[in-house]
Design an enzyme around this catalytic site. Structure first.
Site, PDB file in Angstrom:
ATOM      1  N   HIS A 226      39.456  47.237  41.429  1.00 54.16           N
ATOM      2  CA  HIS A 226      40.074  45.959  41.062  1.00 54.16           C
ATOM      3  C   HIS A 226      39.186  44.840  41.634  1.00 54.16           C
ATOM      4  O   HIS A 226      39.543  44.183  42.619  1.00 54.16           O
ATOM      5  CB  HIS A 226      41.484  45.921  41.646  1.00 54.16           C
ATOM      6  CG  HIS A 226      42.387  44.864  41.084  1.00 54.16           C
ATOM      7  ND1 HIS A 226      42.001  43.972  40.089  1.00 54.16           N
ATOM      8  CD2 HIS A 226      43.677  44.531  41.394  1.00 54.16           C
ATOM      9  CE1 HIS A 226      43.010  43.158  39.819  1.00 54.16           C
ATOM     10  NE2 HIS A 226      44.029  43.475  40.593  1.00 54.16           N
TER      11      HIS A 226
ATOM     12  N   ARG B 163      43.446  34.022  43.482  1.00 53.26           N
ATOM     13  CA  ARG B 163      42.968  34.769  42.305  1.00 53.26           C
ATOM     14  C   ARG B 163      42.394  33.791  41.288  1.00 53.26           C
ATOM     15  O   ARG B 163      41.330  34.003  40.705  1.00 53.26           O
ATOM     16  CB  ARG B 163      44.128  35.550  41.656  1.00 53.26           C
ATOM     17  CG  ARG B 163      44.532  36.824  42.371  1.00 53.26           C
ATOM     18  CD  ARG B 163      43.481  37.916  42.292  1.00 53.26           C
ATOM     19  NE  ARG B 163      43.177  38.336  40.928  1.00 53.26           N
ATOM     20  CZ  ARG B 163      43.864  39.239  40.235  1.00 53.26           C
ATOM     21  NH1 ARG B 163      44.886  39.853  40.793  1.00 53.26           N
ATOM     22  NH2 ARG B 163      43.513  39.571  39.008  1.00 53.26           N
TER      23      ARG B 163
ATOM     24  N   ASP C 246      48.951  47.937  50.008  1.00 55.66           N
ATOM     25  CA  ASP C 246      49.243  47.900  48.565  1.00 55.66           C
ATOM     26  C   ASP C 246      50.305  48.961  48.299  1.00 55.66           C
ATOM     27  O   ASP C 246      50.619  49.779  49.179  1.00 55.66           O
ATOM     28  CB  ASP C 246      47.933  48.179  47.781  1.00 55.66           C
ATOM     29  CG  ASP C 246      48.095  48.066  46.272  1.00 55.66           C
ATOM     30  OD1 ASP C 246      49.102  47.484  45.800  1.00 55.66           O
ATOM     31  OD2 ASP C 246      47.222  48.579  45.540  1.00 55.66           O
TER      32      ASP C 246
ATOM     33  N   CYS D  54      47.984  42.630  47.680  1.00 56.06           N
ATOM     34  CA  CYS D  54      47.563  42.061  46.391  1.00 56.06           C
ATOM     35  C   CYS D  54      48.750  41.667  45.521  1.00 56.06           C
ATOM     36  O   CYS D  54      48.589  40.889  44.587  1.00 56.06           O
ATOM     37  CB  CYS D  54      46.687  43.070  45.656  1.00 56.06           C
ATOM     38  SG  CYS D  54      47.494  44.667  45.406  1.00 56.06           S
TER      39      CYS D  54
ATOM     40  N   ARG E 291      42.340  44.970  31.367  1.00 59.86           N
ATOM     41  CA  ARG E 291      43.075  45.782  32.352  1.00 59.86           C
ATOM     42  C   ARG E 291      43.379  47.117  31.690  1.00 59.86           C
ATOM     43  O   ARG E 291      44.116  47.162  30.696  1.00 59.86           O
ATOM     44  CB  ARG E 291      44.361  45.076  32.785  1.00 59.86           C
ATOM     45  CG  ARG E 291      45.313  45.998  33.518  1.00 59.86           C
ATOM     46  CD  ARG E 291      46.411  45.287  34.238  1.00 59.86           C
ATOM     47  NE  ARG E 291      45.892  44.627  35.420  1.00 59.86           N
ATOM     48  CZ  ARG E 291      46.650  44.123  36.390  1.00 59.86           C
ATOM     49  NH1 ARG E 291      47.961  44.199  36.305  1.00 59.86           N
ATOM     50  NH2 ARG E 291      46.105  43.551  37.438  1.00 59.86           N
TER      51      ARG E 291
ATOM     52  N   GLN F 114      40.405  41.212  42.355  1.00 61.78           N
ATOM     53  CA  GLN F 114      41.240  41.180  43.556  1.00 61.78           C
ATOM     54  C   GLN F 114      40.363  41.247  44.799  1.00 61.78           C
ATOM     55  O   GLN F 114      40.557  40.492  45.757  1.00 61.78           O
ATOM     56  CB  GLN F 114      42.222  42.369  43.518  1.00 61.78           C
ATOM     57  CG  GLN F 114      43.242  42.348  44.623  1.00 61.78           C
ATOM     58  CD  GLN F 114      44.230  41.203  44.457  1.00 61.78           C
ATOM     59  OE1 GLN F 114      44.832  41.054  43.419  1.00 61.78           O
ATOM     60  NE2 GLN F 114      44.377  40.379  45.475  1.00 61.78           N
TER      61      GLN F 114
END
Ligand code: CP
Ligand code: NVA
Length: 307
Positions: free
Chosen positions: A132, A295, A227, A267, A105, A135
């Site tokens: 991402h 996830r 988001d 998310c 990340r 996701q």
């Protein structure tokens, strides 16, 4: 450049590959619910390299590796100093001698690309400023579970045209989804991202539409997704964005403008009262916590296949 085994962006994969992972995720989830997964990753370790905080990404990857009989090693933002204490290339070279895969990340997408270039083990993008993909794959899995199909589904993304929007655009258009983006003027996904998504849509039967009108974006939608308005790394813009984004809040008014069966997605982490109301997050349309669980299942599919 991504090598075989890397998972950097959904743009890099064919519809067939994405469907392969979605079906494997479905099977692994069913197997886990029926008592547990087979230890297909026994003896394998995944390094988890973080430059930013995380709840879902860290825990879902750690638990996913455990479910598959493997191990995971958490490396905090303070330990590695990616590109500071040590060059990205050297971090990639060294970690490749210890672990069987690297989940990273990062702030800059260029760093995850560089890690992939210099590592000899698969590199998985666990969120960059650009995209991402873990996701995005999870979200397509969740939509498929809840709506029963992906082709022709209208997924309205409202809010900031950010990394999460990019993964939905790339993955969705590859699988025949109509991705309808509603953002304030100036916060659309980049022209390059939109052009790429349009090309995927033309090839795979998906569709892209972009508007600055939130009600138009969600009209007749099967899914409304939002988001945070300011992503990690954009903290300095938080106040300015908070003044611009309220018409794009995922609230009862937006839900009422979509299909009666609409599902609400985020998310997480959510800033409740900003981009989403409690009423929607905790209401009958919410898929937020199924997304969070998924996830783990979607990433297990990636890990079982790539490691
Ligand atoms: N959705 C997501 O990636 O959550 P975390 O930032 O908690 O990992
Ligand atoms: N767009 C958000 C997603 C967090 C999971 C961020 O980058 O901070």
């Amino acid at each position: 450049m991504a090598k075989r085994g890397d998972f950097l962006s959904l743009a890099d994969f064919s519809a067939q590959q994405l469907w392969g992972w979605l079906k494997l995720a479905r099977d692994l989830k069913a197997e886990w619910r029926a008592g547990g997964n087979k230890p297909v990753l026994q003896g394998k370790t995944l390094g988890l390299l973080f430059q930013k905080p995380s709840l879902r990404t860290r825990v879902s990857f750690e638990m996913g590796m455990r479910h598959l009989g493997g191990d995971a090693l958490y490396l905090s933002p303070n330990e590695i100093g990616l590109g500071g204490r040590e060059s990205v290339a050297d971090v990639a070279r060294v970690l490749s001698r210890y672990v069987d895969g690297i989940m990273a990340r990062v702030f800059s997408h260029a760093h995850v690309v560089e890690l992939a270039r210099y590592s000899t083990v698969p590199v998985i993008n666990g969120l960059s400023d650009f995209t991402h993909p873990c996701q995005g794959l999870t979200d397509l899995f969740t939509v498929w579970e809840k709506v029963g199909r992906l082709e022709g589904v209208k997924l309205a993304y409202v809010g900031d045209g950010n990394n999460v929007a990019t993964s939905l655009l790339f993955g969705g258009t590859k699988l025949g989804v109509h991705v309808s983006v509603g953002t304030p003027a100036g916060y659309e996904p980049s022209a390059a991202v939109l052009a790429q998504a349009q090309a995927f849509a033309a090839e795979n039967g998906g569709r892209v539409s972009v508007t600055n009108d939130p009600l138009q974006a969600v009209a007749d939608a099967d899914v409304i997704y939002t988001d945070v308005w300011a992503s990690m790394g954009q903290e300095a813009e938080k106040a300015a964005r908070a003044a611009i984004f309220p018409p794009f809040q995922l609230n009862a008014r937006l839900i009422a403008a979509a299909k009666p069966t609409v599902i609400a997605m985020h998310c997480l982490p959510a800033h409740r009262g900003e981009e989403i109301t409690d009423e929607v997050a905790d209401g009958p349309h919410s898929a937020l916590f199924d997304q969070a669980e998924n996830r783990m299942h979607a990433q297990k599919a990636i890990l079982a296949d790539l490691l």
